[in-house]
Each structure stands twice: as structure tokens, then as C-alpha cells.
Scaffold this active site. Structure first.
Site, PDB file in Angstrom:
ATOM      1  N   HIS A  62      28.031 -15.947 -44.172  1.00 53.60           N
ATOM      2  CA  HIS A  62      28.983 -15.668 -45.824  1.00 53.60           C
ATOM      3  C   HIS A  62      30.207 -14.977 -44.947  1.00 53.60           C
ATOM      4  O   HIS A  62      31.174 -14.816 -45.711  1.00 53.60           O
ATOM      5  CB  HIS A  62      28.738 -15.177 -46.243  1.00 53.60           C
ATOM      6  CG  HIS A  62      28.933 -15.623 -47.914  1.00 53.60           C
ATOM      7  ND1 HIS A  62      30.673 -15.017 -47.844  1.00 53.60           N
ATOM      8  CD2 HIS A  62      28.664 -15.701 -49.156  1.00 53.60           C
ATOM      9  CE1 HIS A  62      31.103 -15.229 -49.207  1.00 53.60           C
ATOM     10  NE2 HIS A  62      29.493 -15.864 -50.038  1.00 53.60           N
TER      11      HIS A  62
ATOM     12  N   ASP B 270      26.219 -37.131 -46.747  1.00 59.86           N
ATOM     13  CA  ASP B 270      25.811 -38.691 -46.681  1.00 59.86           C
ATOM     14  C   ASP B 270      25.657 -38.789 -45.109  1.00 59.86           C
ATOM     15  O   ASP B 270      27.510 -38.436 -44.297  1.00 59.86           O
ATOM     16  CB  ASP B 270      26.738 -38.999 -46.946  1.00 59.86           C
ATOM     17  CG  ASP B 270      25.991 -41.231 -46.251  1.00 59.86           C
ATOM     18  OD1 ASP B 270      24.724 -41.045 -45.449  1.00 59.86           O
ATOM     19  OD2 ASP B 270      26.125 -42.531 -46.769  1.00 59.86           O
TER      20      ASP B 270
END
Length: 460
Positions: free
Chosen positions: A162, A405
């Protein structure tokens, strides 16, 4: 950086470097990169590939495409470096050392873990655990674990630092990685120049005093009678994911918008403001707060489009900040839902161009940023925000978290990974695109049953 058990066996570990030479050097990080969460944020995806996709082929596809995507996203192939003053500040050394890629094998099937609960015992073996006692320059910024299940299914867990990327930037990276894995070109190149943060400063001079920012970043409240919440944070926690149907979301919005005057700006309260308000007041009930107990709610605001000029498309880094809504628990519990939503709206509306730039100036003036860094995940006593009586609710409602995907189809389940901090919670859109929401919340075990009970009972 990970664990083995009878459920999951580690097979191999690789360093995946950019496939082409990339710029090398020290990239300064902004103040927003160096405060708040500086550890890694985990997500996990489960897939059921067709039998034509062998586990070796999946691993090769992921590693090859990862080496390609690390070329434009070269900051993620680097390492953090503390500066010489030991004051919580660091830079990003772009050195192309690469990401870490772990392969593992599980004795389970996806049917065995059909609930995909992040509180299940097996979960922690599917997501690498990072040893933050290691030198920070030895820890990769991206860590991936591919786990193959007995049934042919796989999970891909991803940890992204982060300190280098917020949620929007991390998902930008993963979506482009998936595009390359499918053989498609990159859609949006990352914009890595931190100088974009300083454009427009001369047109919006900073005020000499930062009193508003100072009030914003003061210590949050503790339980009455306590001077810290260290003992509260030591108590065992558990995680629950609660579904809120579209009908329930609409009920909450209707209740909030009709129960507490007219919302500011004439805009009705959003899904986030209403559901989060419900979570906040429910948490106070579940924790057994007295009427005089102060409580704070952390709200993460994306300011890419709240500054003048807006940040460039594809800006890669941290462009979020936390604001705090406060209240007495008694007011939350006795007043209508719209009151809690109005407190959240008030906090969010503070975030404008001047506020962002004042905040940046405020942190620049602090020689030591350590106290502003949320280091709970590595067992530090610093950063007291999370824990009873406070909580944070981060919105992933507008992030493209579903449909990742890599070439063998979309995931059958996506989750936020493990969360162990009392009061750490997320709002996610329902996976079926049916208007429902998911509340992923971590609370002390002693409070979770009461939270679930009040949460459902109070939706009227």
C-alpha cells in the site's frame, strides 16, 4: 514469507523480473504514500479452469505475463528504502528486483471450501504471510501465490504494498496484468510521475496554519477510563461477511434520507453513507458502549478528481486520504440513521483541493511520520485508530474487483483476503451485479454475534 500445513504444501518460489530493461533510480514518494497503511493489502481469487489448462500452463502464463506487466509498472518491481534519518520516511528504489511468485499445492478441492470464508483455517495458507521484521528493502512489493487444488481449481492470492499503490492503482495493475495474460495490449498506461501532485499549487497557495489538518489527525478516542486501546487490540478477533440485499440497501437509504432533515447539497445519502452509518451504530450497540462513549469512524476518500487540476488518467500511487467522522455512541444509537449518515457526509465533504494540499503541507512539516503509519499488522503499538471503540469502513463499491480473467475465465469467487484488526471493515458490491452489497468486518469474537443480530434486526 508463507506457511505450510497438511492442507497446503509449498512447491517453489521465484523472483519474476521485468522482461525488458526499465528505468532504475530512486523515486520519491509523496506524503500520502508514507502514511496510513504501509504494509501489503491481500486479495484472493478462486477459479475453475477447464481441463485444457494444466497447472503448469497456468503458472507459466502468470509468470510470463507478470514479467511483461512489470515493464510499464516498474515501480512495483522495486523495493522500499528507509531514509537515513530513521524517521518513518522512505523512498522507492526502482531496481527491477521483481515480484515474488509462489507455487503451492492443496489437498483440498474447491467443494471442500465452498463457503470461501476468510475466517476458515485453510485461508491463511492460501495467502502468503510477510515477515515485517525483515529489512524493508528485502521485502518484494508484489507477492503472488498460485495454489492448485486437487479438483483442478486454483486460487491466486495477490499482495501489493500500500506504500506504492492504493486500491485503484493496485486494481489497475492487476487488470492490465490479466489483459497481457490474455494476449491483449495494455489499455491504460500507468502515470508514475509524482510531480503531478504538485501541479496547481501556485494557483492555490497553502494557508500558513494547518489547524484543521492538525485536528483531523489527532489521536482518536479510547474507551472511557482508558489511556490507550492496546489491550483492546490484543483481544481475539474474527471476520464475517454479511450480505445486504438490494431491497435492504434501498430500505436503509430511504430511512436515512427521510429521518434526519435534508442532506447537504440536496443529494440523498449514498449507499456508502447509509450502509456505513448502519455499520457504525450497530458496532456501538454490539460493543456495549455507554451513551457518553466517544467513537470515531475512519473514511477513506479518493481525491483524484477532488483537486484542481484533477490527477492524470492512470495516476499510479496513493491518492486517497482518511478523514474521521466522530460522535457519541449514545447519539448514534438513539438518533435516526440519517444522523450517522450526516456525520459521514460532513467528513467526506471536507475533502477538496485546499484540504488535500493543506494535508500534504501538514505532513511535510512533520519530521517523523511514524505515528501516522498504521503498523498493526506487524504487532506495533503505534497507530491506535483501529480497535474498540473505533472502526474504519473502506469502500470498494466503485472499484473493478470482479471479472479478473487471465485467459481461463472469470473467477468463481473473489475476496479481500484476511483481516485481523478489530474494526477493520470493507464494503464490496455483490458479485452477481444485483444491487446487493457485502460487508466484510473484523470484530472481537465477543462482539460478533451481537453485531450480526443487531445488524439484521435494525433494518426496518
Amino acid at each position: 514469507m508463507s506457511s505450510s500445513s497438511s492442507l497446503v504444501t509449498l512447491k517453489s518460489c521465484y523472483s519474476v523480473r521485468p522482461i525488458e530493461p526499465t528505468w532504475c533510480g530512486r523515486l520519491p514518494l509523496s506524503e500520502w504514500d508514507q502514511i496510513g497503511i504501509i504494509t501489503h493489502v491481500p486479495t484472493i481469487y478462486f477459479y475453475r479452469p477447464s481441463q485444457t489448462w494444466l497447472s503448469t500452463t497456468i503458472a507459466t502464463t502468470l509468470k510470463d505475463s507478470l514479467s511483461k506487466v512489470l515493464v510499464p509498472f516498474y515501480p512495483l518491481a522495486g523495493r522500499l528504502q528507509w531514509n537515513d534519518k530513521n524517521n518513518g520516511r522512505f523512498d522507492l528504489e526502482c531496481n527491477a528486483l521483481g515480484a515474488q511468485f509462489i507455487e503451492a499445492q492443496s489437498s483440498l478441492t474447491l467443494t471442500d471450501i465452498s463457503d470461501f470464508s476468510p475466517s476458515s483455517d485453510y485461508y491463511r495458507y492460501l495467502i502468503p504471510r510477510i515477515d515485517y521484521t525483515l529489512p524493508i528493502n528485502d521485502i518484494p512489493l508484489v507477492i503472488v501465490q498460485l495454489t492448485s487444488f486437487k479438483c483442478g481449481g486454483v486460487s491466486i492470492s495477490l499482495l501489493v504494498s500500500h506504500a506504492v499503490a492504493d486500491g485503484q492503482s493496485a486494481l489497475h495493475f492487476t487488470s492490465e496484468w490479466a489483459r497481457l495474460a490474455r494476449g491483449e495490449p495494455i489499455k491504460t498506461m500507468p502515470f508514475v510521475d509524482r510531480n503531478a501532485l504538485h501541479v496547481g499549487e501556485s494557483q492555490s497557495p497553502l494557508l500558513p496554519q494547518c489547524s484543521n489538518s492538525e485536528r483531523e489527525f489527532n489521536e482518536p478516542p479510547f474507551l472511557l477510563g482508558n489511556t490507550d486501546n492496546i489491550e483492546e487490540r490484543k483481544k481475539k478477533t474474527t471476520v464475517a461477511i454479511i450480505k445486504v440485499s438490494k431491497t435492504q440497501v434501498e430500505k436503509l437509504r430511504k430511512t436515512a434520507n427521510e429521518s434526519w432533515g435534508k442532506p447537504s447539497n440536496g443529494r440523498g445519502y449514498t449507499r456508502y453513507e447509509t450502509v456505513t452509518g448502519h455499520v457504525w451504530r450497530t458496532a456501538s450497540k454490539a460493543r456495549g458502549h455507554g451513551n457518553d462513549q466517544p467513537t470515531a469512524l475512519g473514511v477513506c476518500v479518493d481525491w483524484r478528481c477532488r483537486v484542481d487540476p484533477n490527477l492524470p488518467k492512470g495516476y499510479f500511487g496513493n491518492a486517497t486520504l482518511d478523514v474521521v467522522a466522530t460522535s457519541l455512541a449514545g447519539d448514534l444509537m438513539s438518533k435516526p440513521l440519517g444522523y450517522a449518515s450526516s456525520r459521514i457526509r460532513e467528513a467526506i465533504e471536507k475533502v477538496n483541493n485546499e484540504y488535500v494540499r493543506l494535508g500534504m503541507e501538514y505532513f511535510k512539516k512533520h519530521e517523523d511520520l511514524t505515528k501516522f503509519q498504521d503498523l498493526h499488522a506487524i504487532g506495533s503499538d503505534k497507530g491506535p485508530f483501529y480497535g474498540n471503540p473505533n472502526l474504519g469502513v473502506v469502500s470498494w463499491l466503485t472499484l473493478p474487483i470482479y471479472g479478473l480473467d487471465f485467459g481461463w475465465g472469470k473467477e468463481v469467487y473473489m475476496g479481500p483476503g484476511t483481516h485481523e484488526l478489530d474494526g477493520d471493515s470493507l464494503l464490496l458490491p455483490g458479485p452477481d451485479n444485483d444491487g446487493s452489497l457485502l460487508v466484510a468486518i473484523c470484530l472481537q469474537e465477543a462482539h460478533m454475534d451481537a453485531f450480526k443480530r443487531h445488524f439484521h434486526q435494525d433494518i426496518v
